[in-house]
Design an enzyme around this catalytic site. Structure first.
Site, PDB file in Angstrom:
ATOM      1  N   THR A   1     -10.656  -3.976 -30.449  1.00  0.00           N
ATOM      2  CA  THR A   1      -9.380  -3.324 -30.120  1.00  0.00           C
ATOM      3  C   THR A   1      -9.707  -1.951 -29.539  1.00  0.00           C
ATOM      4  O   THR A   1     -10.805  -1.440 -29.744  1.00  0.00           O
ATOM      5  CB  THR A   1      -8.515  -3.140 -31.389  1.00  0.00           C
ATOM      6  OG1 THR A   1      -9.266  -2.352 -32.312  1.00  0.00           O
ATOM      7  CG2 THR A   1      -8.168  -4.468 -32.029  1.00  0.00           C
TER       8      THR A   1
ATOM      9  N   GLU B   1      -5.087  -9.013 -30.794  1.00  0.00           N
ATOM     10  CA  GLU B   1      -5.098  -9.936 -31.940  1.00  0.00           C
ATOM     11  C   GLU B   1      -4.367 -11.247 -31.663  1.00  0.00           C
ATOM     12  O   GLU B   1      -4.415 -12.168 -32.474  1.00  0.00           O
ATOM     13  CB  GLU B   1      -4.472  -9.255 -33.167  1.00  0.00           C
ATOM     14  CG  GLU B   1      -5.315  -8.128 -33.748  1.00  0.00           C
ATOM     15  CD  GLU B   1      -5.051  -6.769 -33.094  1.00  0.00           C
ATOM     16  OE1 GLU B   1      -4.494  -6.749 -31.976  1.00  0.00           O
ATOM     17  OE2 GLU B   1      -5.403  -5.742 -33.700  1.00  0.00           O
TER      18      GLU B   1
ATOM     19  N   LYS C   1      12.087   9.730 -34.450  1.00  0.00           N
ATOM     20  CA  LYS C   1      13.154   9.763 -35.457  1.00  0.00           C
ATOM     21  C   LYS C   1      13.857  11.103 -35.410  1.00  0.00           C
ATOM     22  O   LYS C   1      13.306  12.112 -35.817  1.00  0.00           O
ATOM     23  CB  LYS C   1      12.588   9.492 -36.849  1.00  0.00           C
ATOM     24  CG  LYS C   1      13.662   9.086 -37.807  1.00  0.00           C
ATOM     25  CD  LYS C   1      13.100   8.456 -39.054  1.00  0.00           C
ATOM     26  CE  LYS C   1      14.221   7.729 -39.798  1.00  0.00           C
ATOM     27  NZ  LYS C   1      13.789   7.207 -41.067  1.00  0.00           N
TER      28      LYS C   1
ATOM     29  N   TRP D   1      16.812   6.421 -34.885  1.00  0.00           N
ATOM     30  CA  TRP D   1      15.669   6.096 -34.032  1.00  0.00           C
ATOM     31  C   TRP D   1      16.004   6.227 -32.556  1.00  0.00           C
ATOM     32  O   TRP D   1      17.055   5.802 -32.117  1.00  0.00           O
ATOM     33  CB  TRP D   1      15.199   4.664 -34.292  1.00  0.00           C
ATOM     34  CG  TRP D   1      14.648   4.446 -35.658  1.00  0.00           C
ATOM     35  CD1 TRP D   1      15.241   3.735 -36.663  1.00  0.00           C
ATOM     36  CD2 TRP D   1      13.419   4.928 -36.183  1.00  0.00           C
ATOM     37  NE1 TRP D   1      14.442   3.750 -37.777  1.00  0.00           N
ATOM     38  CE2 TRP D   1      13.315   4.467 -37.520  1.00  0.00           C
ATOM     39  CE3 TRP D   1      12.382   5.702 -35.669  1.00  0.00           C
ATOM     40  CZ2 TRP D   1      12.227   4.766 -38.335  1.00  0.00           C
ATOM     41  CZ3 TRP D   1      11.305   5.993 -36.481  1.00  0.00           C
ATOM     42  CH2 TRP D   1      11.226   5.538 -37.789  1.00  0.00           C
TER      43      TRP D   1
HETATM   44  P1  AMP Z   1      -3.741  -4.158 -26.999  1.00  0.00           P
HETATM   45  O1  AMP Z   1      -4.097  -4.864 -28.262  1.00  0.00           O
HETATM   46  O2  AMP Z   1      -4.559  -2.945 -26.735  1.00  0.00           O
HETATM   47  O3  AMP Z   1      -3.718  -5.102 -25.841  1.00  0.00           O
HETATM   48  O4  AMP Z   1      -2.246  -3.602 -27.159  1.00  0.00           O
HETATM   49  C1  AMP Z   1      -1.196  -4.453 -27.562  1.00  0.00           C
HETATM   50  C2  AMP Z   1       0.107  -3.694 -27.541  1.00  0.00           C
HETATM   51  O5  AMP Z   1       0.522  -3.386 -26.208  1.00  0.00           O
HETATM   52  C3  AMP Z   1       1.259  -4.465 -28.120  1.00  0.00           C
HETATM   53  O6  AMP Z   1       1.270  -4.436 -29.525  1.00  0.00           O
HETATM   54  C4  AMP Z   1       2.459  -3.765 -27.494  1.00  0.00           C
HETATM   55  O7  AMP Z   1       2.784  -2.593 -28.194  1.00  0.00           O
HETATM   56  C5  AMP Z   1       1.937  -3.379 -26.137  1.00  0.00           C
HETATM   57  N1  AMP Z   1       2.396  -4.377 -25.147  1.00  0.00           N
HETATM   58  C6  AMP Z   1       1.740  -5.452 -24.694  1.00  0.00           C
HETATM   59  N2  AMP Z   1       2.470  -6.125 -23.785  1.00  0.00           N
HETATM   60  C7  AMP Z   1       3.647  -5.464 -23.670  1.00  0.00           C
HETATM   61  C8  AMP Z   1       4.834  -5.668 -22.895  1.00  0.00           C
HETATM   62  N3  AMP Z   1       4.944  -6.681 -22.037  1.00  0.00           N
HETATM   63  N4  AMP Z   1       5.848  -4.782 -23.054  1.00  0.00           N
HETATM   64  C9  AMP Z   1       5.748  -3.749 -23.914  1.00  0.00           C
HETATM   65  N5  AMP Z   1       4.650  -3.501 -24.664  1.00  0.00           N
HETATM   66  C10 AMP Z   1       3.612  -4.343 -24.550  1.00  0.00           C
END
Ligand code: AMP
Length: 497
Positions: free
Chosen positions: A156, A300, A393, A398
């Site tokens: 990650t 994940e 917040k 929110w």
């Molecule tokens: P990562 O594990 O670094 O790929 O980040 C994943 C996170 O990116 C998710 O938990 C979301 O918060 C954000 N994310 C991924 N796809 C989208 C999307 N289409 N719209 C908004 N947020 C997204």
């Protein structure tokens, strides 16, 4: 019959069914083209090399761009029972060192522009490397690896603490690829030319290379640091029909097209995700004759877990693809209704949702908590409201940073924008916007506030207290806005250390 859903089963298709299909790759040395048959032979030779070097069944690191050499490792390492650990090329060398040690890699394969020196046996992608692979006898027997064994892994991005390693099994790669191929998902077919711009060093380019090879699509790999111009040239030259990349990639491409008065034909589809694509971008792509598919996912969930192809509701993240289930819960874990109004945390489970981190933390709960705050429509389509940790917040209520960001970015003079919380004595937190204006135009904070008011969408107390202008916004190693750094910068700019 017990049939392992492993990479051998995908490789069988590559070799036996689609030998004449092409893989095009932009490399440091120029364009490289070969057929699936040539590719398969190289994979067998590389497997031989791995065997000779004692790397069968071992963990092997790659630090590389989207090229054919990287793709060969995608198959050779897992086919021989090992796990390919793809390391982010944008990590600092000390982070590379950390993840490679933490994961327990036994060798490193990398592109020649990578600034990293390892104590481990290191193979650098160059002509000498090619000769070394080519001089091996192709391996004749490919083992039938248990489908639950790990195949490929990545960490990650670690914006909240140390990065964690996530391992994808053969089975999850197989099922995710199959799910991506379905008509209501990406619907890739053997007639398509697919260009994954999403990096192969993060979540295996969303498994798009595996899915493409599974169905005999022509694959175009855009190589090291591709710029908008490179991407447009590849699309035109190799007749790309489906391209996959984060919204920022397509913002750059659209700007380039407008500046250079060029078009995007024959591209038909852009698959984007990782962040919500601005509505203005989707509209522009449509003007260029390109349909947007909006995907949601995370490291994940092996990338794409939900998908939306509906133009009218393109800001929604869409429906779970086959193999994944979703649920909406409150902070205590109690289920909330799918009424398009209730806001809660999205939890997921499925065939390609991780159950283990490399450092042996097990996911004891049945559902994986995503940390994303969403609404779910009665038809099952999700709408991301914010990250749990990015919500603002104010006075006990929110405010969604994403909603405000998208609204600001829909203003014609704005290139990019983000909204973060700053501490406020009276309200607890208040929103502050950070904006990058489009080149060659003038824009003021008052103008943006007036624009937000004119949308008639936000209560007055949602409007940002301040709008700060910057030249660019800091991004994480996976190209997302780095809100941690932005928050610090805002604090500095407001003289509030
Ligand atoms: P990562 O594990 O670094 O790929 O980040 C994943 C996170 O990116 C998710 O938990 C979301 O918060 C954000 N994310 C991924 N796809 C989208 C999307 N289409 N719209 C908004 N947020 C997204």
């Amino acid at each position: 019959m017990d049939y392992n859903l492993n990479l051998r089963a995908i490789f069988w298709r590559v070799e036996k069914l689609y030998g004449d299909r092409e893989i095009v790759s932009r490399t440091h040395e120029g364009i490289h083209k070969y057929t699936y048959s040539d590719f398969a032979l190289r994979v067998r030779k590389l497997s031989s090399l791995l065997k000779e070097k004692g790397l069968v069944g071992e963990k092997v690191a790659s630090i590389a761009w989207n090229t054919h050499r990287h793709l060969e490792l995608y198959f050779a390492v897992p086919l021989m029972g090992g796990i390919l650990h793809t390391v982010n090329v944008r990590f600092h060398p000390s982070e590379m060192e950390y993840v490679i040690k933490d994961f327990g890699d036994k060798a490193v394969f990398m592109d020649k522009d990578i600034d990293y020196k390892s104590d481990l046996p290191t193979y650098i992608f160059d002509e000498k490397y090619d000769e070394e692979v080519n001089s091996r006898e192709p391996i004749s027997n490919i083992p039938d690896i248990d489908e639950r064994e790990g195949a490929i892994a990545c960490f990650t991005s670690g914006t909240t603490g140390r990065p964690k390693g996530v391992v994808y099994s053969h089975r999850s790669v197989f099922i995710h690829s199959l799910s991506l191929l379905t008509a209501d998902a990406l619907g890739i077919s053997s007639n398509d030319v697919v260009m994954p711009v999403v990096p192969m060093f993060h979540i295996s380019a969303w498994d798009v290379p595996f899915a493409s090879l599974m169905t005999g699509a022509k694959l175009v790999l855009p190589g090291p640091r591709p710029k908008a111009e490179d991407l447009v040239n590849l699309i035109k030259e190799y007749k790309v029909t489906i391209a996959v990349g984060a919204p920022t990639v397509w913002i750059d491409v659209v700007n380039y097209l407008e500046r250079e008065k060029k078009d995007l034909s024959p591209l038909k589809v852009v698959v984007t995700g990782g962040a919500e694509p601005p509505v203005g971008l989707v509209k522009k792509l449509k003007e260029f004759g390109v349909k947007t598919y909006h995907a949601w996912g995370m490291t994940e969930t092996e990338a794409i877990a939900t998908l939306n192809k509906n133009d009218e509701r393109i800001s929604e993240q869409g429906y779970p693809i086959p193999g994944v289930e979703i649920s909406l819960v409150d902070l205590e874990g109690k289920e909330l209704p799918w009424d398009g109004k209730s806001v809660g945390e999205l939890v997921v489970r499925g065939a390609f949702v991780t159950k283990r981190y490399s450092n042996a933390q097990t996911q004891s709960e049945k559902w994986f908590r995503t940390g994303d705050v969403v609404k779910v429509n009665p038809d099952g389509s999700i709408k991301v409201v914010d990250r749990l940790k990015d919500l603002i917040k104010s006075g006990g209520e929110w405010i969604s940073s994403i909603d405000l960001e998208n609204a600001i970015m829909s203003y014609e003079k704005v290139l990019e924008a983000t909204v973060v919380a700053v501490k406020d004595e009276r309200w607890g937190e208040r929103p502050v916007a950070v904006v990058v204006k489009k080149p060659g135009v003038e824009v003021t904070a008052e103008e943006i506030i007036e624009y937000l008011k004119s949308l008639n969408r936000f209560p007055k107390w949602w409007l940002p207290d301040k709008i700060l202008f910057v030249d660019s916004l800091p991004k994480t190693s996976t190209g997302k806005l780095d809100k941690k750094v932005i928050r610090e910068k805002v604090r500095e700019m407001l003289g509030n250390p």
